[in-house]
Design a protein around this motif. Structure first.
Motif, mmCIF file in Angstrom:
data_model
loop_
_atom_site.group_PDB
_atom_site.id
_atom_site.type_symbol
_atom_site.label_atom_id
_atom_site.label_comp_id
_atom_site.label_asym_id
_atom_site.label_seq_id
_atom_site.Cartn_x
_atom_site.Cartn_y
_atom_site.Cartn_z
ATOM 1 N N SER A 199 42.213 35.264 46.915
ATOM 2 C CA SER A 199 42.981 36.161 46.059
ATOM 3 C C SER A 199 44.356 36.435 46.642
ATOM 4 O O SER A 199 45.365 36.450 45.916
ATOM 5 C CB SER A 199 42.208 37.470 45.860
ATOM 6 O OG SER A 199 42.957 38.382 45.087
ATOM 7 N N THR A 200 44.440 36.642 47.948
ATOM 8 C CA THR A 200 45.735 36.887 48.588
ATOM 9 C C THR A 200 46.655 35.684 48.456
ATOM 10 O O THR A 200 47.854 35.817 48.169
ATOM 11 C CB THR A 200 45.514 37.222 50.070
ATOM 12 O OG1 THR A 200 44.642 38.354 50.183
ATOM 13 C CG2 THR A 200 46.836 37.548 50.743
ATOM 14 N N LEU A 204 42.537 33.938 38.677
ATOM 15 C CA LEU A 204 42.598 35.212 39.400
ATOM 16 C C LEU A 204 41.662 36.244 38.774
ATOM 17 O O LEU A 204 41.011 37.023 39.490
ATOM 18 C CB LEU A 204 44.036 35.737 39.405
ATOM 19 C CG LEU A 204 44.942 35.282 40.556
ATOM 20 C CD1 LEU A 204 46.362 35.764 40.334
ATOM 21 C CD2 LEU A 204 44.406 35.777 41.883
ATOM 22 N N HIS A 219 47.829 35.327 44.728
ATOM 23 C CA HIS A 219 48.827 36.346 44.393
ATOM 24 C C HIS A 219 50.192 35.965 44.956
ATOM 25 O O HIS A 219 51.224 36.116 44.288
ATOM 26 C CB HIS A 219 48.391 37.709 44.930
ATOM 27 C CG HIS A 219 47.513 38.469 43.992
ATOM 28 N ND1 HIS A 219 46.146 38.514 44.137
ATOM 29 C CD2 HIS A 219 47.797 39.199 42.878
ATOM 30 C CE1 HIS A 219 45.629 39.252 43.166
ATOM 31 N NE2 HIS A 219 46.599 39.674 42.390
#
Length: 363
Positions: free
Chosen positions: A172-173, A198, A176
């Motif tokens: 996820s990091t 996501l 993003h």
């Protein structure tokens, strides 16, 4: 009557003659039924000698549409091994990529084996951290399909949710950062596709955060019923500090055993004795007043810990082949898992860690 060109200008295309000349036939999804009806009529009349070619074109079109639009489709390979060779030679052109390795190696079924589950999850975590942009579109599709199966296995069998939570958090990091800052220039596909992925990651994270492991009623012998020496031996077999701490929270007796200085001393020597600078500190710290638990977490910040897996990928130095070694076939049929030509196949095998797997495909 359609004309099927076989020359260099129209390989495999369908053509029809009009008043203005020959025109190429473009087959769309809504025209497939109409073509089938025409083929059936032609078969009945037995006047069209190009029926087999038209059938082949229609079937190829359907297979192509299925591969393009069905996100769950995966390539199936019989061989569970792959060549890993950097550069080109006269015998072999090109080289193997990380995406090809993900598609060819049997990761989809490897996650159902408890000995290989942690290995695949750790490998996917390393890919999520640094190698996600190097994957092709098909490899990215395969990556998220397998990741969905990993989350489903954790939800159904409650197996190692901590590792999968860390994997989803790193993924996820990374996404993003790539979608919000870098943009589409480093990602294969539309940005909206990655935004949907996501959303899937957030859904998986919510499933794992609300995961409730039911207590199983057991009428037999419990861990707390074992002798203290046996419980201590079980703790000494663990190589993960988080597992020792979590197990120490089960009972007051295990909490006392998990704080043993001898246990943490062994853990420090197991993980950091081969490090050049840390081994010097471990030799000098012979005093009884040393807090080995604090020393472990201090060294963990500076040096990576050793990784242990039930089963790993193997690399044959003689054949340059990366493969899964099936232990049952090796015992029954003396099969090493790949077509090896060495006199001693087992002597040429090297276990491949997840980090080593990533380094094999850095060109």
């Amino acid at each position: 009557m359609p004309f099927l060109g076989k020359d260099w200008r129209s390989p495999g295309w369908s053509w029809t003659k009009t008043e203005h000349g020959w025109k190429r036939i473009i087959i769309y999804g809504h025209d497939v039924d109409r073509i089938h009806r025409e083929i059936e009529l032609a078969c009945d009349d037995k006047e069209n000698v190009f029926v087999e070619d038209i059938c082949e074109v229609a079937s190829v079109k359907r297979r192509k549409d299925l591969n393009n639009h069905n996100t769950k489709s995966q390539f199936v390979f019989r061989d569970k091994w792959i060549y890993v060779q950097k550069g080109s030679t006269k015998e072999r052109h090109g080289y193997c990529t990380l995406g090809e390795a993900l598609n060819r190696l049997d990761f989809s079924s490897a996650i159902h084996d408890l000995r290989r589950f942690n290995y695949v999850a750790k490998l996917f975590q390393l890919i999520a951290r640094s190698q996600l942009t190097s994957l092709s579109g098909a490899a990215q599709k395969n990556y998220f399909n397998i990741l969905e199966k990993i989350v489903q296995k954790v939800v159904e069998e409650h197996y190692n949710p901590r590792l999968v939570k860390e994997l989803l958090q790193d993924l996820s990091t990374t996404l993003h950062s790539l979608t919000l800052h870098a943009g589409r220039c480093v990602l294969v596909g539309n940005v909206n596709v990655w935004l949907c992925r996501l959303d899937d990651i957030l859904k998986w994270q919510r499933q794992l955060n609300h995961l409730h492991i039911p207590k199983q009623m057991c009428s037999g012998l419990l861990l707390s019923d074992l002798p203290l020496s046996t419980q201590n031996q079980i703790l000494c077999k663990l190589s993960d500090a988080c597992d020792i701490i979590n197990l120490g929270q089960a009972t007051p007796t295990l909490r006392i055993l998990s704080e043993s200085r001898t246990l943490w001393k062994r853990l420090c020597h197991f993980h950091f004795s081969d490090k050049q600078h840390s081994s010097r500190n471990l030799v000098l710290t012979k005093s009884d007043s040393v807090d080995w638990k604090l020393l472990y977490f201090t060294l963990q910040k500076r040096y990576p810990v050793k990784e242990q897996y039930g089963d790993t990928l193997h690399f044959c130095k003689h054949c340059s082949i990366l493969f899964w070694k099936d232990r049952q076939l090796a015992l029954l049929f003396k099969d090493c898992g790949h077509p090896c030509t060495a006199n001693d196949p087992d002597g040429c095998l090297v276990p491949v860690s997840p980090q080593h797997f990533i380094e094999l495909f850095r060109f």
